[in-house]
Design a protein around this motif. Structure first.
Motif, PDB file in Angstrom:
ATOM      1  N   SER A 125     -20.776  36.472  36.252  1.00  0.00           N
ATOM      2  CA  SER A 125     -20.310  36.012  34.339  1.00  0.00           C
ATOM      3  C   SER A 125     -19.132  35.775  34.356  1.00  0.00           C
ATOM      4  N   ASP A 126     -19.420  35.337  33.520  1.00  0.00           N
ATOM      5  CA  ASP A 126     -17.499  34.447  32.792  1.00  0.00           C
ATOM      6  C   ASP A 126     -16.937  35.984  32.218  1.00  0.00           C
ATOM      7  N   VAL A 127     -17.207  37.123  32.820  1.00  0.00           N
ATOM      8  CA  VAL A 127     -16.269  38.416  31.914  1.00  0.00           C
ATOM      9  C   VAL A 127     -15.092  38.255  32.135  1.00  0.00           C
ATOM     10  N   ASP A 128     -14.514  38.263  30.407  1.00  0.00           N
ATOM     11  CA  ASP A 128     -13.368  38.369  31.034  1.00  0.00           C
ATOM     12  C   ASP A 128     -12.349  38.899  31.043  1.00  0.00           C
ATOM     13  N   LEU A 129     -12.893  40.918  30.781  1.00  0.00           N
ATOM     14  CA  LEU A 129     -12.237  42.408  31.818  1.00  0.00           C
ATOM     15  C   LEU A 129     -12.874  42.810  31.977  1.00  0.00           C
ATOM     16  N   TYR A 130     -12.541  43.707  33.222  1.00  0.00           N
ATOM     17  CA  TYR A 130     -13.074  44.830  33.423  1.00  0.00           C
ATOM     18  C   TYR A 130     -12.597  45.861  34.086  1.00  0.00           C
ATOM     19  N   VAL A 131     -12.674  47.305  32.557  1.00  0.00           N
ATOM     20  CA  VAL A 131     -12.854  48.435  32.728  1.00  0.00           C
ATOM     21  C   VAL A 131     -13.028  49.469  33.463  1.00  0.00           C
ATOM     22  N   SER A 132     -12.738  49.608  33.862  1.00  0.00           N
ATOM     23  CA  SER A 132     -13.567  51.248  35.095  1.00  0.00           C
ATOM     24  C   SER A 132     -12.276  51.802  36.152  1.00  0.00           C
ATOM     25  N   PHE A 133     -13.706  53.446  36.437  1.00  0.00           N
ATOM     26  CA  PHE A 133     -12.047  53.629  37.681  1.00  0.00           C
ATOM     27  C   PHE A 133     -12.813  53.135  38.359  1.00  0.00           C
ATOM     28  N   ASP A 134     -11.470  53.889  39.917  1.00  0.00           N
ATOM     29  CA  ASP A 134     -12.225  52.534  40.966  1.00  0.00           C
ATOM     30  C   ASP A 134     -13.169  53.339  41.864  1.00  0.00           C
ATOM     31  N   SER A 135     -13.670  52.464  42.430  1.00  0.00           N
ATOM     32  CA  SER A 135     -15.185  52.992  43.000  1.00  0.00           C
ATOM     33  C   SER A 135     -14.681  53.044  44.385  1.00  0.00           C
ATOM     34  N   VAL A 136     -14.147  52.800  44.706  1.00  0.00           N
ATOM     35  CA  VAL A 136     -13.895  52.837  46.660  1.00  0.00           C
ATOM     36  C   VAL A 136     -12.952  53.912  46.346  1.00  0.00           C
ATOM     37  N   GLU A 137     -12.399  54.158  45.564  1.00  0.00           N
ATOM     38  CA  GLU A 137     -11.686  55.458  45.774  1.00  0.00           C
ATOM     39  C   GLU A 137     -12.779  57.171  45.471  1.00  0.00           C
ATOM     40  N   PRO A 307     -10.267  39.926  35.603  1.00  0.00           N
ATOM     41  CA  PRO A 307      -9.410  40.923  35.463  1.00  0.00           C
ATOM     42  C   PRO A 307      -9.893  41.941  35.305  1.00  0.00           C
ATOM     43  N   ALA A 308      -8.568  42.963  36.172  1.00  0.00           N
ATOM     44  CA  ALA A 308      -9.717  44.846  35.791  1.00  0.00           C
ATOM     45  C   ALA A 308      -8.486  45.475  35.481  1.00  0.00           C
ATOM     46  N   ILE A 309      -8.924  46.355  35.460  1.00  0.00           N
ATOM     47  CA  ILE A 309      -8.151  47.640  35.220  1.00  0.00           C
ATOM     48  C   ILE A 309      -8.804  48.478  35.329  1.00  0.00           C
ATOM     49  N   LEU A 310      -8.306  49.400  36.804  1.00  0.00           N
ATOM     50  CA  LEU A 310      -9.135  50.209  37.361  1.00  0.00           C
ATOM     51  C   LEU A 310      -8.333  51.684  37.292  1.00  0.00           C
ATOM     52  N   LEU A 311      -8.913  52.475  36.509  1.00  0.00           N
ATOM     53  CA  LEU A 311      -8.258  53.950  36.607  1.00  0.00           C
ATOM     54  C   LEU A 311      -8.318  54.817  37.842  1.00  0.00           C
ATOM     55  N   LYS A 312      -7.432  56.273  38.108  1.00  0.00           N
ATOM     56  CA  LYS A 312      -7.710  57.071  38.836  1.00  0.00           C
ATOM     57  C   LYS A 312      -8.651  57.807  38.304  1.00  0.00           C
ATOM     58  N   PRO A 313      -9.527  58.212  39.166  1.00  0.00           N
ATOM     59  CA  PRO A 313      -9.563  59.472  39.313  1.00  0.00           C
ATOM     60  C   PRO A 313      -9.714  60.747  40.510  1.00  0.00           C
TER      61      PRO A 313
END
Length: 347
Positions: A125-137, A307-313
């Protein structure tokens, strides 16, 4: 002359009152409307997110319309269409099914509504922004903690919903950490499965089956969140294994923190969700004003690089409960200790 002057003064005062009233109405009418669609308000997590989001958005002069889909994809779709009709400029979407939610994004974009994918990334999908925490971390933190403290033995993996792409990503990253130990024969994965709608009751049933198949010989349970961990711990309790088997988690729910203090859960991953929600609110207001986002990364959703903002857990164990979730005000020492006997309380 005095009467005339009084008349002019009264007229001027009336004009000022009317003008100010119109100005207030205009300012109120110019408040950007932001929709926050939540897949289901189960557990304590999402209420915290919504409260923090609404508070920050209101501070920035925005109006928030929210809806709880109660785990129903069609209901979520209809609720978002109602939000669009109500005039939202930006949709913040926490999807129930990350694949099916693409139609929600399409409907929003067709109405020139910007979309922020919240905590879970909507696919294709054409999402404008993704805000989450870093799932890899997050996945690495969970798996690395367990292999450090139980480098050998039988492991049970309890993953999240099969409809949640984030759950799959989490599981795959967990396995990347475990794989060298599996290949060497030190760790054996005796049970591995996804859990419908992240339900603790389903995790409980899965854990019962694993205990039976391994005859109780289990070193660790890699549960993807605290709800699943709680279900697993209940099954372990019933077989006198609670506290003898390492159990991971995620979200720092109150029940999980209490279990960590008791020693029946080993760790959780704390995500300062108030910060995540505040960031999402700030970005939503920016998009509503036609401004660019503060994204500093990208995440592929199968169609575009979003485009993403991934926060630190943050890893939470019994040793740092006070310095993490209590210090941030996410949980209180009083509520934690109320559920604990004197010898287990956090001092």
């Amino acid at each position: 002359m005095t009467k005339a002057l009084r008349g002019i003064t009264a007229l001027f005062a009336a004009f000022v009152i009317i003008h100010n009233a119109q100005l207030v109405r205009a300012q109120h009418g110019n408040k950007p409307k932001i929709g926050f669609s939540i897949e289901a308000m189960k557990g304590e997590r999402w209420q915290t997110d919504l409260d923090s989001f609404r508070s920050r958005a209101n501070q920035l002069g925005a109006e928030v319309i929210s809806a709880d889909a109660d785990g129903d994809d069609n209901r979520q779709f209809e609720q978002v269409k109602d939000m669009i009709k109500a005039g939202i400029k930006v949709l913040v979407l926490l999807p129930h099914d990350t694949t099916k939610a693409s139609r929600i994004v399409q409907a929003a974009k067709s109405a020139n509504v910007k979309v922020i994918s919240y905590d879970r990334l909507v696919l294709n999908s054409d999402v404008d922004l993704y805000v989450s925490f870093d799932s890899v971390e997050i996945a690495s933190m969970q798996a690395e903690y367990l292999v450090k403290h139980a480098p050998k033995g039988n492991y049970v993996l309890i993953a999240g919903s099969p409809n949640d792409e984030g759950a799959k990503a989490l599981h795959d990253e967990q396995m990347k950490v475990l794989q060298p130990y599996v290949d060497s024969g030190d760790i054996k994965v005796i049970a591995d499965g996804y859990t419908k709608d992240w339900l603790p009751t389903e995790a409980y049933l899965s854990m019962l089956k694993a205990i039976e198949s391994a005859q109780g010989n289990i070193a660790a349970v890699l549960a993807s969140n605290d709800g699943l961990a709680g279900g697993a711990i209940q099954a372990l309790f019933e077989h006198n294994l609670a506290g003898k088997v390492l159990v991971s988690g995620q979200d720092a729910d109150l029940r999980a923190i209490i279990c960590i203090a008791q020693g029946t859960q080993s760790m959780t991953v704390y995500k300062p969700v108030a910060n995540e929600a505040a960031v999402a609110a700030e970005e939503a207001v920016r998009l509503a004003k036609g401004e660019g986002t503060r994204a500093n990364r990208e995440s592929s959703n199968g169609k575009v690089n979003v485009p993403a903002i991934l926060l630190k857990p943050i890893v939470v164990t019994r040793d740092n409960i006070k310095e993490t979730v209590v210090k941030d005000g996410f949980q209180t020492l009083k509520r934690i200790n109320q559920a604990l006997p004197e010898n287990q309380q956090i001092k």
